[in-house]
Structures are given as structure tokens and as C-alpha cells.
Design a protein around this motif. Sequence first.
Motif, mmCIF file in Angstrom:
data_model
loop_
_atom_site.group_PDB
_atom_site.id
_atom_site.type_symbol
_atom_site.label_atom_id
_atom_site.label_comp_id
_atom_site.label_asym_id
_atom_site.label_seq_id
_atom_site.Cartn_x
_atom_site.Cartn_y
_atom_site.Cartn_z
ATOM 1 N N TRP A 47 0.862 -1.185 0.000
ATOM 2 C CA TRP A 47 0.000 0.000 0.000
ATOM 3 C C TRP A 47 0.897 1.233 0.000
ATOM 4 C CZ3 TRP A 47 -4.508 2.031 -0.976
ATOM 5 C CH2 TRP A 47 -4.855 3.266 -0.434
ATOM 6 N N LEU A 48 0.757 2.074 -1.029
ATOM 7 C CA LEU A 48 1.645 3.228 -1.203
ATOM 8 C C LEU A 48 3.090 2.726 -1.140
ATOM 9 C CD1 LEU A 48 -0.331 5.870 0.912
ATOM 10 C CD2 LEU A 48 -0.476 5.400 -1.539
ATOM 11 N N LYS A 49 3.904 3.225 -0.214
ATOM 12 C CA LYS A 49 5.284 2.765 -0.131
ATOM 13 C C LYS A 49 5.492 1.749 0.989
ATOM 14 C CE LYS A 49 7.219 7.087 -1.960
ATOM 15 N NZ LYS A 49 8.151 8.214 -1.702
ATOM 16 N N GLU A 276 -0.153 5.627 9.046
ATOM 17 C CA GLU A 276 -1.438 5.485 8.367
ATOM 18 C C GLU A 276 -2.552 6.268 9.067
ATOM 19 O OE1 GLU A 276 -3.051 3.579 5.375
ATOM 20 O OE2 GLU A 276 -1.270 4.793 5.118
ATOM 21 N N ARG A 279 -2.017 9.812 8.024
ATOM 22 C CA ARG A 279 -2.416 10.030 6.630
ATOM 23 C C ARG A 279 -3.932 9.995 6.469
ATOM 24 N NH1 ARG A 279 -4.521 7.544 2.748
ATOM 25 N NH2 ARG A 279 -4.598 5.567 3.903
ATOM 26 N N ASP A 283 -5.881 13.111 4.825
ATOM 27 C CA ASP A 283 -6.530 12.909 3.526
ATOM 28 C C ASP A 283 -8.042 13.119 3.623
ATOM 29 O OD1 ASP A 283 -4.052 12.333 2.550
ATOM 30 O OD2 ASP A 283 -4.475 10.238 2.030
#
Length: 329
Positions: A47-49, A276, A279, A283
Motif C-alpha cells: 500500500w503506497l510505499k 497510516e 495520513r 486525507d
Amino acid sequence: MPLLPGSLITRRTALTSATSLLAIPALGQTTCQYGMPDDHVKGPPVWLKLDQEELDAAYRQEVYQPLLDEIDSRIYSLSYDLRVRRGYPERAIYGDHPDEGMDIYRADRRQAPVFVFIHGGTWRYGNAGDSGFEAEMFMDRGAHFVVLDFSDVREANNDLNVLAGQVRRGVAWVVKNADSFGGDPDRVYIGGHSSGGHLAAVALTTNWTEFGLADDAVKGGLLMSGMYDMEPVRLSYRRNYIAFTDAMEEAMSPQRHIDRINAPLFVSYGTLETPEFIRQAKDFAAAVQAAGKSAQLVVGHNYFHQDMWETLGNPYGPNGRAAVEMMGL
């Protein structure tokens, strides 16, 4: 540099003494390791990086929160102490299932605003009794404080929709029955922390007309350290106890249903939370704002996850201050 009795403390001697103290190593202090270990070997991104181990850790509070058990125990003790000092809350039932009840902490005021709290606990743990410590701040400012109980997701077919339905019915019950405990049905606000923040956000996307209420039945939401897009959660270890489907992921992702939100929001996170959770909060708040709706991002500098929950009981902490502002207390 030691000072003798009767010595004249000059600026030079004070500075020299301070320098000497700084040079002495702190005794009894050990480095508290949290987050990913230094020797972690990076795997392929999931997931993402983030690789799988990093993603799993980003949804495990125990990896990033020092002294998690001790902090939880303190919070539970605060909740017990409140009941001893201020009296036990009233108990109300909002549904047929044994888990569908709530604790009501009354303010000494009629037609008072109401804050409905949805507790966290990875959708598995926690209860209203352990989550009442915050009530004192609200009661002292003339607001009622309600804490919902709901099912452990593992006892609900591992289906988050069941818990979301319980929370929606609980909130609707509060609005419809606020008069019965001295609340103002036109001033009901909701909030939740962690997985409870997720369920509160889901509730804020509810079409309240389906419950016989106005579209704006809930006047505001305080979403604390929550999750708003289920895709990365589904990819994490949490899929081991949640039976995710595409339909569940879609329905339980408030960030995909911002058009349904009819209340101003406060969205908070602590800067020492997992990457997470930070984020997710940023977001979601940005997405709500981009949709032209009200969302204020509240940043708790140098707060861990459970510490952010504890600040809801403090009018000078990030979440307590946000609640006071949201409700005009």
C-alpha cells in the motif's frame, strides 16, 4: 561545579553548573523503542510505499504507542473514579440485541446539548463503562454525555455493517428521545476515537430521513484518530477478523461518501500516531474541504494515539478544545 554554602551565584557559575549537569548521563532512563525496528528489511510495497509488515504495523497501535496497557488502565480507572464521585450514569436501551444500550451522563440542565461518543478498540474491544471519563468535562459545561455500546465485530459475522447499523440506530434513538433525559434534540453532536472514529464518520454519512429524522439531525462531528478509507485496512492484518468484501469496503469508507455529510466536522490526529492514522486524518479532512464542506483539521503535537483519546476529557487538550468549540460550550 559544586557551590559552597554562602557562595555568590553569578551568571558564570550558574552557566558552568548547568553545563556540568548536562554532561552527566541521565540515570535509569532507557530508550523507548516504537515504530518499525531499525533492522527491518524492506519488502515489496503493498500500500503506497509500505510493505506488508509496515502496513500491518501501521494499523497496530501497540507498535507505535509506548505503555499502551498502562495508559488504557489509567483511562479505565478515570472512568471508574468518575462514577464513584459523580454517580453512575443512567442506562438506556436502543435495540433488541443485548449489546445495544448506552450510558447517559446527565448535566444539571434542561434542554442541554448532547455529545454521543463511540468508543474505539479495533471494533473488537471496549465498552461504555470504560469510556465515560470524558463525561465530567461535558457535564461541567452544561452538556449531556452519552456513550454507546455495540457488538464485537467477531460476534457480528465479522461484518462492520452490523456495527455501523447499531451506531446509526443508537444516534437516532438519542435524537428522538433527547427530551426524556433533558437533552435538546436540535443540538446532538457525535464523536468517536480510533475504530469509533471510523464508525462515527460512517454515521455522519447516514441518510437520517430513513430514520424519520431531518437530514441535519446531527449538528457536528468530532472524528478522532480514525480511519476513513477501508482499502488499506483491508490489506492489513485486520482482514483476519473482518470479512471484507468489495461491497463492505465501499459502504464502510466514509471518504467515498462525502456528498452525504451534512454536518461540520473536526478531524484530529496526534503527530506521534502511526503513519497510516496520520495520513487517513489528513486525507479525509482535505477531501471534505475539497468538496466545499466544513472540516477543521486538529493536530495534537507530540501526542500518541491513546493520549489523543484522553484529551477529550480536557478542555485545554486538542480534542477537548475542539468539542467545546464545536458545541459552543
